[in-house]
Design a protein around this motif. Structure first.
Motif, PDB file in Angstrom:
ATOM      1  N   ASP A 101     -63.768 -11.888-138.914  1.00  0.00           N
ATOM      2  CA  ASP A 101     -63.408 -10.811-139.823  1.00  0.00           C
ATOM      3  C   ASP A 101     -62.062 -10.268-139.356  1.00  0.00           C
ATOM      4  N   ASN A 102     -61.225  -9.893-140.318  1.00  0.00           N
ATOM      5  CA  ASN A 102     -59.880  -9.457-139.963  1.00  0.00           C
ATOM      6  C   ASN A 102     -59.404  -8.375-140.908  1.00  0.00           C
ATOM      7  N   ILE A 103     -58.673  -7.426-140.359  1.00  0.00           N
ATOM      8  CA  ILE A 103     -57.946  -6.444-141.157  1.00  0.00           C
ATOM      9  C   ILE A 103     -56.455  -6.674-140.910  1.00  0.00           C
ATOM     10  N   LEU A 104     -55.736  -7.012-141.968  1.00  0.00           N
ATOM     11  CA  LEU A 104     -54.286  -7.180-141.886  1.00  0.00           C
ATOM     12  C   LEU A 104     -53.637  -5.899-142.387  1.00  0.00           C
ATOM     13  N   PHE A 105     -52.964  -5.191-141.486  1.00  0.00           N
ATOM     14  CA  PHE A 105     -52.283  -3.955-141.868  1.00  0.00           C
ATOM     15  C   PHE A 105     -50.796  -4.221-142.014  1.00  0.00           C
ATOM     16  N   THR A 106     -50.281  -3.974-143.214  1.00  0.00           N
ATOM     17  CA  THR A 106     -48.860  -4.143-143.486  1.00  0.00           C
ATOM     18  C   THR A 106     -48.254  -2.774-143.753  1.00  0.00           C
ATOM     19  N   PRO A 107     -47.353  -2.308-142.889  1.00  0.00           N
ATOM     20  CA  PRO A 107     -46.776  -0.978-143.092  1.00  0.00           C
ATOM     21  C   PRO A 107     -45.853  -0.945-144.300  1.00  0.00           C
ATOM     22  N   ASN A 108     -45.559   0.248-144.765  1.00  0.00           N
ATOM     23  CA  ASN A 108     -44.616   0.481-145.856  1.00  0.00           C
ATOM     24  C   ASN A 108     -43.355  -0.360-145.630  1.00  0.00           C
ATOM     25  N   GLY A 109     -43.148  -1.361-146.483  1.00  0.00           N
ATOM     26  CA  GLY A 109     -42.067  -2.311-146.272  1.00  0.00           C
ATOM     27  C   GLY A 109     -40.688  -1.678-146.315  1.00  0.00           C
ATOM     28  N   LYS A 110     -40.486  -0.747-147.205  1.00  0.00           N
ATOM     29  CA  LYS A 110     -39.184  -0.082-147.324  1.00  0.00           C
ATOM     30  C   LYS A 110     -38.857   0.676-146.043  1.00  0.00           C
ATOM     31  N   LEU A 111     -39.847   1.409-145.531  1.00  0.00           N
ATOM     32  CA  LEU A 111     -39.637   2.174-144.307  1.00  0.00           C
ATOM     33  C   LEU A 111     -39.474   1.251-143.103  1.00  0.00           C
ATOM     34  N   HIS A 112     -40.269   0.200-143.053  1.00  0.00           N
ATOM     35  CA  HIS A 112     -40.222  -0.685-141.894  1.00  0.00           C
ATOM     36  C   HIS A 112     -38.872  -1.393-141.794  1.00  0.00           C
ATOM     37  N   ARG A 113     -38.318  -1.755-142.934  1.00  0.00           N
ATOM     38  CA  ARG A 113     -36.980  -2.370-142.929  1.00  0.00           C
ATOM     39  C   ARG A 113     -35.940  -1.377-142.415  1.00  0.00           C
ATOM     40  N   LEU A 114     -36.049  -0.131-142.863  1.00  0.00           N
ATOM     41  CA  LEU A 114     -35.107   0.897-142.408  1.00  0.00           C
ATOM     42  C   LEU A 114     -35.219   1.098-140.898  1.00  0.00           C
ATOM     43  N   LEU A 115     -36.445   1.214-140.406  1.00  0.00           N
ATOM     44  CA  LEU A 115     -36.638   1.444-138.973  1.00  0.00           C
ATOM     45  C   LEU A 115     -36.143   0.261-138.148  1.00  0.00           C
ATOM     46  N   THR A 116     -36.345  -0.941-138.668  1.00  0.00           N
ATOM     47  CA  THR A 116     -35.862  -2.129-137.969  1.00  0.00           C
ATOM     48  C   THR A 116     -34.337  -2.139-137.919  1.00  0.00           C
ATOM     49  N   LYS A 117     -33.716  -1.744-139.018  1.00  0.00           N
ATOM     50  CA  LYS A 117     -32.256  -1.652-139.054  1.00  0.00           C
ATOM     51  C   LYS A 117     -31.745  -0.615-138.056  1.00  0.00           C
ATOM     52  N   LEU A 118     -32.358   0.552-138.041  1.00  0.00           N
ATOM     53  CA  LEU A 118     -31.929   1.600-137.125  1.00  0.00           C
ATOM     54  C   LEU A 118     -32.142   1.183-135.675  1.00  0.00           C
ATOM     55  N   ALA A 119     -33.258   0.519-135.416  1.00  0.00           N
ATOM     56  CA  ALA A 119     -33.537   0.067-134.053  1.00  0.00           C
ATOM     57  C   ALA A 119     -32.504  -0.959-133.601  1.00  0.00           C
ATOM     58  N   PHE A 120     -32.070  -1.812-134.527  1.00  0.00           N
ATOM     59  CA  PHE A 120     -31.034  -2.793-134.195  1.00  0.00           C
ATOM     60  C   PHE A 120     -29.698  -2.097-133.949  1.00  0.00           C
ATOM     61  N   GLU A 121     -29.321  -1.199-134.837  1.00  0.00           N
ATOM     62  CA  GLU A 121     -28.008  -0.549-134.729  1.00  0.00           C
ATOM     63  C   GLU A 121     -27.929   0.413-133.551  1.00  0.00           C
ATOM     64  N   ASN A 122     -28.994   1.134-133.278  1.00  0.00           N
ATOM     65  CA  ASN A 122     -28.952   2.167-132.245  1.00  0.00           C
ATOM     66  C   ASN A 122     -29.405   1.690-130.869  1.00  0.00           C
ATOM     67  N   LEU A 123     -30.318   0.726-130.845  1.00  0.00           N
ATOM     68  CA  LEU A 123     -30.923   0.308-129.587  1.00  0.00           C
ATOM     69  C   LEU A 123     -30.715  -1.164-129.272  1.00  0.00           C
ATOM     70  N   LEU A 124     -30.169  -1.903-130.210  1.00  0.00           N
ATOM     71  CA  LEU A 124     -30.103  -3.376-130.123  1.00  0.00           C
ATOM     72  C   LEU A 124     -31.496  -3.934-129.820  1.00  0.00           C
ATOM     73  N   HIS A 125     -32.467  -3.424-130.576  1.00  0.00           N
ATOM     74  CA  HIS A 125     -33.877  -3.779-130.344  1.00  0.00           C
ATOM     75  C   HIS A 125     -34.593  -3.862-131.692  1.00  0.00           C
ATOM     76  N   PRO A 126     -34.339  -4.942-132.458  1.00  0.00           N
ATOM     77  CA  PRO A 126     -34.900  -5.006-133.813  1.00  0.00           C
ATOM     78  C   PRO A 126     -36.419  -5.119-133.854  1.00  0.00           C
ATOM     79  N   PHE A 127     -37.054  -5.327-132.723  1.00  0.00           N
ATOM     80  CA  PHE A 127     -38.517  -5.466-132.699  1.00  0.00           C
ATOM     81  C   PHE A 127     -39.231  -4.161-132.360  1.00  0.00           C
ATOM     82  N   GLN A 128     -38.483  -3.098-132.082  1.00  0.00           N
ATOM     83  CA  GLN A 128     -39.138  -1.871-131.614  1.00  0.00           C
ATOM     84  C   GLN A 128     -40.198  -1.331-132.571  1.00  0.00           C
TER      85      GLN A 128
END
Length: 334
Positions: A101-128
């Motif tokens: 049995d599995n639950i796949l949780f997918t976060p708000n895609g629009k927000l997750h893309r933004l956070l990934t972008k900010l993490a890359f630009e500010n921290l050089l850490h796109p996986f944060q």
């Protein structure tokens, strides 16, 4: 943090030797059996949570807990940014071939893309943002479903943190639980207040990134354990086990920046996490893979050095355009 001794040997290598010479793995397995006996469900309810993607390690952990030790795990997944074809196939095989049995949780895609972008630009850490979600997912679903036990794989201390951290099977609560709120939350190097004020983020959309309140963890007596404390952890052996039991398949081609075909192959952005890690710390993906396989006696040090020299600084170009599109930046800005 990787600690080196005066002799130039790192704590990860010291612990690898300790695993081979000092730990009685039969006694450790007895501890695991006792733990499972304590928590095992008698009425069909879930008795543990196993977070994972269906990769080799989570496939090994969930399958051996269910089919050897008689547990009834609920597997939970924080979705990758962009599934690879083989990653999605292995995820489906985990559930349908492995039998979970599995639950796949997918976060708000629009927000997750933004956070990934900010993490890359500010921290050089796109996986944060992904790592935060991945770390929180297990305890969060354990609290939602009142499941008292969570199993992660190996302790990260195996890879160079303090050896003493491996002396206990229990993850410290500070790593996944905190009575924090949005006023103290930072994502991608930006405070939650600034995300709301300057980026139009809705306050309710930040909830998936908040840790479970410590008070909830303690009230429900939830414990998070490392399976690698009880069973000798070897990523390549986990791959063989997962291939036999859950339909896990390796990539048809090697991973860019490394020689491996079976490790961390489910997310198209994964290679850019390793590439930025190389830029910041001088440790690339081939170094990471080869170091583990040297310690596990799968390859020699000389072979590992040659592989690192050949592949470590290779640029991951296969998904480069998709990565740029995902975080909405130009190649020039990258």
């Amino acid at each position: 943090t990787i600690v080196f001794g005066a002799d130039g040997v790192c704590d990860a290598c010291r612990f690898a030797e300790y695993k081979e010479t000092k730990i009685n793995w039969q006694e450790r397995e007895k501890e695991l059996i006792a733990l499972c006996d304590k928590y095992r469900s008698r009425d069909g309810r879930y008795d543990c949570v196993v977070p994972g993607s269906g990769g080799k390690d989570s496939a090994f952990a969930s399958h051996i807990l269910k089919y050897k030790y008689g547990m009834n795990p609920l597997t939970v997944t924080w979705s990758p940014h962009l599934y690879t074809d083989i990653g999605w196939k292995n995820f489906q095989n985990w559930i349908h071939v492995g039998g979970f049995d599995n639950i796949l949780f997918t976060p708000n895609g629009k927000l997750h893309r933004l956070l990934t972008k900010l993490a890359f630009e500010n921290l050089l850490h796109p996986f944060q943002p992904f790592i935060i979600g991945q770390k929180n997912t297990g305890p969060k679903f354990a609290s939602l479903y009142h499941i008292p036990l969570v199993f992660y794989g190996e302790n990260q201390a195996e890879y160079g943190n303090r050896i003493k951290d491996n002396d206990t099977p229990i993850m410290q609560e500070k790593f996944f639980a905190h009575d924090a709120d949005r006023d103290t939350l930072y994502l991608g190097g930006v405070s939650a207040a600034d995300l709301i004020k300057n980026y139009g983020v809705l306050i309710k959309d930040l909830n998936p990134y908040l840790p479970v309140p410590l008070s909830v963890i303690q009230k429900n007596k939830i414990q998070v354990h490392f399976l690698g404390y009880y069973l000798r952890w070897d990523s390549q052996e986990n791959f063989y086990y997962a291939a036999r039991n859950t339909g896990f398949q390796a990539n048809e081609e090697r991973i860019e920046s490394s020689y491996s075909k079976y490790s961390s192959i489910d997310d198209k952005i994964d290679n850019f996490f390793h590439y930025t890690y190389l830029i910041k710390f001088g440790i690339g993906r081939a170094t990471y893979d080869a170091s583990q396989e040297i310690r596990n006696k799968k390859i020699t040090r000389e072979e590992g050095v040659a592989l690192v020299r050949r592949f470590d600084q290779e640029f991951p170009k296969k998904y480069f355009k998709e990565f740029l599109e995902y975080i909405d930046i130009t190649e020039e800005k990258f």
